[in-house]
Design an enzyme around this catalytic site. Structure first.
Site: not given
Length: 208
Positions: A83, A183, A185
């Site tokens: 990011c 992202h 995650e």
């Protein structure tokens, strides 16, 4: 088989722990750290980021991690930006005129195209543009989660884009250096798969 040691650079901005937890789920011994010794010992290094470009760069310099990040990216070890961490890798950003980035990648980060909502805060489809180790074996379509108002310039290292008022750079890869604007995650099974691919590459470099 052990888990490769991955240093997640901790410069005190935003929720960096979410990146650490995602990497742990992907099989890494991920440590959120600002310890130069631990970072030097790590088999892979991750630069996450949340918030404004200028504030993040300031925090990197304040914690002494700016030069450490640059050294890690040129060390031959796997290096991953996430990011705003991806944006910090460039020479600068339109978000913070006059503020120098890390210069790991050439060019200046640009504001997203006019005519679309800023930020892009949504799931979007990855569009692979060049074969990539990081994105190998993805489902089609591969949906990932974005939160950003600025994006890297398209260049020779671009390996994936997304459509948001035009083509927007979503991932880059150059040698052992890679980065995602989205992202991983927070991108469900697709994102976990991308992190697992990266962690496997880290493990392979140290025989884990």
């Amino acid at each position: 088989m052990g888990s490769p040691l991955v240093a997640v650079l901790d410069y005190g901005i935003g929720n960096l722990r979410s990146a650490q937890k995602g990497l742990q789920r992907a099989g890494a011994d991920a440590r959120l750290t600002a310890d130069p010794g631990l970072i030097a010992d790590a088999a892979g290094v991750v630069l996450p980021g949340v918030g404004a470009f200028g504030r993040c760069i300031e925090a990197l310099h304040r914690t002494g991690l700016a030069s450490i990040a640059v050294d890690a990216a040129s060390s031959g070890r796997p290096f991953l930006g996430i990011c705003v961490g991806m944006q910090l890798m460039y020479e600068g950003s339109e978000e913070s005129p006059g503020v120098e980035g890390l210069g790991i990648q050439p060019g200046v980060v640009e504001r997203l195209p006019a005519g679309v909502k800023h930020p892009q805060m949504q799931w979007n489809v990855l569009v692979p543009t060049t074969p990539s180790r990081l994105l190998a074996g993805l489902s089609d379509p591969a949906w990932v989660y974005f939160v950003h108002s600025y994006a890297a310039p398209e260049g020779a290292d671009t390996v994936a884009t997304c459509e948001y008022g035009g083509d927007v750079v979503a991932a880059i890869e150059r040698g052992t250096v890679s980065a995602t604007q989205f992202h991983p995650e927070k991108s469900g099974e697709v994102g976990l798969g991308i992190l697992a691919t990266w962690v496997a590459e880290v493990g392979a470099t140290v025989g884990v």
